[in-house]
Design a protein around this motif. Structure first.
Motif, PDB file in Angstrom:
ATOM      1  N   ASP A 188       0.840  -1.463  -0.044  1.00 14.85           N
ATOM      2  CA  ASP A 188      -0.050   0.102   0.051  1.00 14.85           C
ATOM      3  C   ASP A 188       0.887   1.297  -0.057  1.00 14.85           C
ATOM      4  O   ASP A 188       0.630   2.291  -0.772  1.00 14.85           O
ATOM      5  CB  ASP A 188      -0.920   0.006   1.363  1.00 14.85           C
ATOM      6  N   LEU A 189       1.901   1.347   0.877  1.00 13.59           N
ATOM      7  CA  LEU A 189       2.822   2.384   1.123  1.00 13.59           C
ATOM      8  C   LEU A 189       4.114   2.147   1.516  1.00 13.59           C
ATOM      9  O   LEU A 189       4.037   1.364   2.525  1.00 13.59           O
ATOM     10  CB  LEU A 189       2.038   3.770   1.974  1.00 13.59           C
ATOM     11  N   PRO A 190       5.198   2.438   1.304  1.00 14.63           N
ATOM     12  CA  PRO A 190       6.412   2.229   2.230  1.00 14.63           C
ATOM     13  C   PRO A 190       5.971   2.540   3.531  1.00 14.63           C
ATOM     14  O   PRO A 190       5.971   3.625   3.803  1.00 14.63           O
ATOM     15  CB  PRO A 190       7.656   3.078   1.167  1.00 14.63           C
ATOM     16  N   SER A 191       6.526   1.770   4.365  1.00 11.46           N
ATOM     17  CA  SER A 191       6.340   1.894   5.831  1.00 11.46           C
ATOM     18  C   SER A 191       7.360   3.059   6.099  1.00 11.46           C
ATOM     19  O   SER A 191       8.530   2.942   5.807  1.00 11.46           O
ATOM     20  CB  SER A 191       6.862   0.696   6.548  1.00 11.46           C
ATOM     21  N   GLY A 192       6.693   4.178   6.802  1.00 14.26           N
ATOM     22  CA  GLY A 192       7.604   5.179   7.345  1.00 14.26           C
ATOM     23  C   GLY A 192       7.447   6.373   6.678  1.00 14.26           C
ATOM     24  O   GLY A 192       7.934   7.552   7.380  1.00 14.26           O
ATOM     25  N   GLU A 221       5.023   9.499   5.038  1.00 14.11           N
ATOM     26  CA  GLU A 221       3.444  10.032   5.426  1.00 14.11           C
ATOM     27  C   GLU A 221       2.600   9.934   4.342  1.00 14.11           C
ATOM     28  O   GLU A 221       2.870  10.569   3.298  1.00 14.11           O
ATOM     29  CB  GLU A 221       3.808  11.351   5.877  1.00 14.11           C
ATOM     30  N   ALA A 222       1.341   9.211   4.266  1.00 11.31           N
ATOM     31  CA  ALA A 222       0.612   9.032   3.293  1.00 11.31           C
ATOM     32  C   ALA A 222       0.045  10.229   2.846  1.00 11.31           C
ATOM     33  O   ALA A 222      -0.119  10.302   1.513  1.00 11.31           O
ATOM     34  CB  ALA A 222      -0.548   7.847   3.707  1.00 11.31           C
ATOM     35  N   ASP A 223      -0.445  11.121   3.580  1.00 10.48           N
ATOM     36  CA  ASP A 223      -1.142  12.383   3.188  1.00 10.48           C
ATOM     37  C   ASP A 223      -0.328  13.583   2.575  1.00 10.48           C
ATOM     38  O   ASP A 223      -0.608  14.314   1.906  1.00 10.48           O
ATOM     39  CB  ASP A 223      -2.010  12.945   4.316  1.00 10.48           C
ATOM     40  N   THR A 224       0.975  13.403   3.030  1.00  5.72           N
ATOM     41  CA  THR A 224       1.526  14.865   2.720  1.00  5.72           C
ATOM     42  C   THR A 224       3.022  14.498   1.794  1.00  5.72           C
ATOM     43  O   THR A 224       3.502  15.185   1.161  1.00  5.72           O
ATOM     44  CB  THR A 224       2.197  15.284   3.931  1.00  5.72           C
ATOM     45  N   GLY A 225       3.560  13.118   1.573  1.00  8.50           N
ATOM     46  CA  GLY A 225       4.538  13.023   0.932  1.00  8.50           C
ATOM     47  C   GLY A 225       5.828  13.207   1.835  1.00  8.50           C
ATOM     48  O   GLY A 225       7.125  13.091   1.347  1.00  8.50           O
ATOM     49  N   GLU A 226       5.705  13.620   3.280  1.00  8.96           N
ATOM     50  CA  GLU A 226       6.905  13.636   4.030  1.00  8.96           C
ATOM     51  C   GLU A 226       7.505  12.407   4.684  1.00  8.96           C
ATOM     52  O   GLU A 226       6.840  11.471   4.401  1.00  8.96           O
ATOM     53  CB  GLU A 226       6.376  14.558   5.167  1.00  8.96           C
ATOM     54  N   VAL A 227       8.813  12.633   4.745  1.00 10.47           N
ATOM     55  CA  VAL A 227       9.507  11.609   5.231  1.00 10.47           C
ATOM     56  C   VAL A 227      10.035  11.959   6.613  1.00 10.47           C
ATOM     57  O   VAL A 227      11.076  12.620   6.569  1.00 10.47           O
ATOM     58  CB  VAL A 227      10.601  10.831   4.241  1.00 10.47           C
ATOM     59  N   LEU A 228       9.505  11.553   7.820  1.00  8.32           N
ATOM     60  CA  LEU A 228      10.165  12.230   9.097  1.00  8.32           C
ATOM     61  C   LEU A 228      11.157  11.417   9.852  1.00  8.32           C
ATOM     62  O   LEU A 228      11.221  11.696  11.004  1.00  8.32           O
ATOM     63  CB  LEU A 228       8.743  12.586   9.902  1.00  8.32           C
ATOM     64  N   GLY A 229      11.411  10.318   9.481  1.00  5.93           N
ATOM     65  CA  GLY A 229      12.551   9.421   9.914  1.00  5.93           C
ATOM     66  C   GLY A 229      12.785   8.085   9.227  1.00  5.93           C
ATOM     67  O   GLY A 229      12.599   8.269   7.938  1.00  5.93           O
ATOM     68  N   PRO A 230      13.289   7.048   9.683  1.00  5.60           N
ATOM     69  CA  PRO A 230      13.518   6.081   8.798  1.00  5.60           C
ATOM     70  C   PRO A 230      12.306   5.431   8.103  1.00  5.60           C
ATOM     71  O   PRO A 230      11.368   5.426   8.376  1.00  5.60           O
ATOM     72  CB  PRO A 230      14.205   4.745   9.884  1.00  5.60           C
ATOM     73  N   ALA A 231      12.727   5.008   6.696  1.00  5.11           N
ATOM     74  CA  ALA A 231      11.411   4.458   5.887  1.00  5.11           C
ATOM     75  C   ALA A 231      12.105   3.352   5.120  1.00  5.11           C
ATOM     76  O   ALA A 231      13.347   3.282   4.735  1.00  5.11           O
ATOM     77  CB  ALA A 231      10.830   5.752   5.171  1.00  5.11           C
ATOM     78  N   VAL A 232      11.140   2.544   4.790  1.00  5.94           N
ATOM     79  CA  VAL A 232      11.461   1.408   3.842  1.00  5.94           C
ATOM     80  C   VAL A 232      11.866   2.129   2.395  1.00  5.94           C
ATOM     81  O   VAL A 232      10.941   2.852   1.900  1.00  5.94           O
ATOM     82  CB  VAL A 232      10.362   0.431   3.574  1.00  5.94           C
ATOM     83  N   HIS A 233      12.871   1.741   1.514  1.00  5.03           N
ATOM     84  CA  HIS A 233      12.970   1.902   0.206  1.00  5.03           C
ATOM     85  C   HIS A 233      12.333   0.788  -0.537  1.00  5.03           C
ATOM     86  O   HIS A 233      13.106  -0.231  -0.599  1.00  5.03           O
ATOM     87  CB  HIS A 233      14.592   2.076   0.010  1.00  5.03           C
ATOM     88  N   ALA A 234      11.411   0.994  -1.329  1.00  3.47           N
ATOM     89  CA  ALA A 234      10.842  -0.031  -1.890  1.00  3.47           C
ATOM     90  C   ALA A 234      11.267  -0.013  -3.480  1.00  3.47           C
ATOM     91  O   ALA A 234      11.547   0.970  -4.056  1.00  3.47           O
ATOM     92  CB  ALA A 234       9.171  -0.074  -2.094  1.00  3.47           C
ATOM     93  N   ASP A 235      11.203  -1.192  -4.280  1.00  5.85           N
ATOM     94  CA  ASP A 235      11.329  -1.290  -5.458  1.00  5.85           C
ATOM     95  C   ASP A 235      10.194  -1.146  -6.382  1.00  5.85           C
ATOM     96  O   ASP A 235      10.048  -0.433  -7.536  1.00  5.85           O
ATOM     97  CB  ASP A 235      12.100  -2.344  -6.067  1.00  5.85           C
ATOM     98  N   LEU A 236       9.173  -1.553  -5.515  1.00  2.00           N
ATOM     99  CA  LEU A 236       7.856  -1.471  -6.227  1.00  2.00           C
ATOM    100  C   LEU A 236       6.729  -1.504  -5.045  1.00  2.00           C
ATOM    101  O   LEU A 236       6.927  -2.062  -3.941  1.00  2.00           O
ATOM    102  CB  LEU A 236       7.347  -2.988  -6.791  1.00  2.00           C
ATOM    103  N   THR A 237       5.711  -0.600  -5.356  1.00  3.28           N
ATOM    104  CA  THR A 237       4.745  -0.606  -4.159  1.00  3.28           C
ATOM    105  C   THR A 237       3.421  -0.803  -4.954  1.00  3.28           C
ATOM    106  O   THR A 237       3.137  -0.283  -5.932  1.00  3.28           O
ATOM    107  CB  THR A 237       4.682   0.998  -3.695  1.00  3.28           C
ATOM    108  N   VAL A 238       2.693  -1.808  -4.162  1.00  2.00           N
ATOM    109  CA  VAL A 238       1.348  -2.224  -4.559  1.00  2.00           C
ATOM    110  C   VAL A 238       0.357  -1.680  -3.523  1.00  2.00           C
ATOM    111  O   VAL A 238       0.010  -1.794  -2.443  1.00  2.00           O
ATOM    112  CB  VAL A 238       1.242  -3.749  -4.519  1.00  2.00           C
ATOM    113  N   THR A 239      -0.321  -0.754  -4.200  1.00  2.00           N
ATOM    114  CA  THR A 239      -1.389   0.074  -3.438  1.00  2.00           C
ATOM    115  C   THR A 239      -2.760  -0.065  -4.000  1.00  2.00           C
ATOM    116  O   THR A 239      -2.936  -0.538  -5.051  1.00  2.00           O
ATOM    117  CB  THR A 239      -0.991   1.773  -3.737  1.00  2.00           C
TER     118      THR A 239
END
Length: 481
Positions: free
Chosen positions: A158-162, A164-182
């Motif tokens: 659905d979304l890379p963990s870590g 922010e779904a609504d804003t596109g911000e990344v406020l800390g560590p997060a998963v770097h995905a090759d593919l996101t299935v939303t």
């Protein structure tokens, strides 16, 4: 038109759909789509090694059910459970029933996890769903780091963990995905940097959500742009097609005027009228330009103005243009010289086109603040100035002053980060304004063509602004084709 909806809107639609479906049916739809995407990535499912990163809640449940489907097809599937006591019970039972394995926290957990991820062909990120806030917790961040350093393909649920779904911000560590299935719809964070960079490719799975007509975010596609492009009719002449005025350039920056005119000549208006100190440079390059040395107020009739590129400290030209009762695009030096009260008091449309540094100066914040919160920044600028704002950057956003749907431009290339590229965009979008497009349409259509032209001109190699201008016609033809 590609659209994106907020977490609240998506959850409302999911609740309404779940009330009409048998229990668990919606999750099974999502899991089926996720498993199909994973199978496509693997190519050969039988004998492959799959690791699931499983947090609490439904996101982890989607990963577990998809893992069970892959296990039934012969994959070796292991789930790393970050919250064993809160793992989705149904998904966990399904995985174990299909022959999948689980590893829970405790001594040696991270060492085992690193070994498993290091041998995996595929890692599925089901740590946190669309409601996650503030980056990953330490153990989850460590697993995300293992995945990033492995040879495995990383697929986010659905979304890379870590992020922010609504804003596109990344406020800390997060998963770097090759593919996101939303599922159901795109989320804003999948279309806006910096989160977009974490998503990789995005695959949308339709799960039957009934979403409202008005989205939070929208991205034009070829058909949408083609429907908005101006086209001359049988009775058209150069004046009926629109005249765009360009007040740009200075003794120090004559090239900005030349590049703005080059974009304007390819933007659909019938004529380009230039006012400024770079007339000789403009005429020598584009003899079809109408040149005046009387200043914007006495230059002759135009249907829209572009002011600011390379203007230096010439505040008088900016002031004269802002007094005109026609649409105005303000860029570059014009943004610094424009009086905010004057912009807010205009009755004709105004389009501001800052990059992140210029937007930061207008907002009184750091450039990093703007780049880290693009959506909030473009909305705040539009509200403050009472104008449509096109915020340039790795993802270009266009917002109207009354709020509502924000547009994001899906075209472009990093090679467009070159001197003068923004001047070409200003001329192009200003020409579209003169042709009769609204400020929002002129900005978004201009950005779309400009980004596409950048791709065509660069073709994987360095590119100059003049090359981008030359490629606008190819982009136009591609859209219309």
């Amino acid at each position: 038109m590609r659209t994106a909806y907020s977490v609240e809107t998506v959850r409302t639609a999911e609740r309404e759909l779940m009330a009409r479906l048998p229990e668990g049916a919606l999750m099974q739809r999502a899991a089926a789509g996720l498993a199909a995407a994973c199978a496509d990535v693997l190519g050969r499912v039988y004998g492959s090694r799959v690791v699931l990163l499983v947090g609490s809640g439904d996101n982890g449940g989607d990963a577990l059910y998809a893992g069970a489907r892959l296990a039934r097809r012969g994959a070796g599937v292991t789930a790393l459970l970050l919250a064993p006591e809160r793992t989705h019970a149904g998904g966990l039972a399904a995985l174990r029933g299909a022959g999948g394995n689980t590893v829970t926290g405790g001594d040696g957990f991270l060492g085992t996890a690193q070994e498993l991820i290091g041998r995996a062909d595929l890692v599925v990120d089901g740590i946190v769903g669309i409601g996650g806030k503030g980056g990953l917790r330490p153990d989850a961040a460590t697993l995300a780091g293992f995945a990033a350093g492995s040879r495995a393909v990383v697929v986010a649920v659905d979304l890379p963990s870590g992020v922010e779904a609504d804003t596109g911000e990344v406020l800390g560590p997060a998963v770097h995905a090759d593919l996101t299935v939303t599922f159901g719809t795109h989320k804003p964070g999948l279309l806006i940097d910096p989160a977009r960079e974490y998503a990789g490719s995005v695959r949308l799975v339709d799960i039957g959500l009934d979403l409202p007509e008005r989205a939070e975010l929208e991205a034009l596609q070829h058909a949408d742009v083609a429907a908005r492009l101006p086209a001359p009719g049988a009775e058209s002449d150069k004046y009926r097609r629109g005249v765009v005025g360009i007040a740009a350039g200075s003794a120090r920056y004559p090239g900005a005027a030349v590049l703005a005119v080059s974009g304007a000549l390819r933007g659909g208006a019938g004529a380009v009228r230039y006012v400024g100190p770079a007339a000789d440079a403009v005429i020598s390059r584009f003899p079809e330009t109408l040149v005046s040395d009387l200043g914007p107020a006495r230059a002759g009739r135009v249907q829209a103005w572009v002011v600011g590129p390379g203007a230096g400290d010439d505040a008088s030209a900016v002031a004269e243009v802002l007094e005109a009762e026609v649409p105005v695009l303000v860029d570059a030096d014009g943004l610094r010289l424009a009086d905010r009260a004057t912009v807010r008091g205009r009755t004709a449309p105004t389009l501001l086109t800052p990059h992140a540094g210029e937007a930061a100066a207008l907002l009184g914040v750091s450039r990093e603040s703007v780049e880290g919160a693009r959506l909030a920044s473009v909305r705040e600028l539009a509200a403050r100035y009472g104008a449509t704002v096109l915020l340039k950057g790795s993802t270009t956003l266009i917002a109207d002053p009354g709020g509502g749907v924000v547009r994001v431009n899906p075209t472009g290339t990093a090679w467009l980060a070159t001197a003068g590229s923004g001047d070409v965009l200003s001329g192009l979008a200003g020409s579209l304004l003169a042709s009769g497009l609204s400020a929002s349409d002129a900005g978004s259509v201009g950005a779309y063509l400009h980004g596409l032209a950048g791709r065509f001109a660069a073709d994987g190699a360095p590119v100059g602004a003049h090359d981008v201008a030359e490629a606008v016609r190819d982009a136009w033809r591609d859209v219309m084709g």
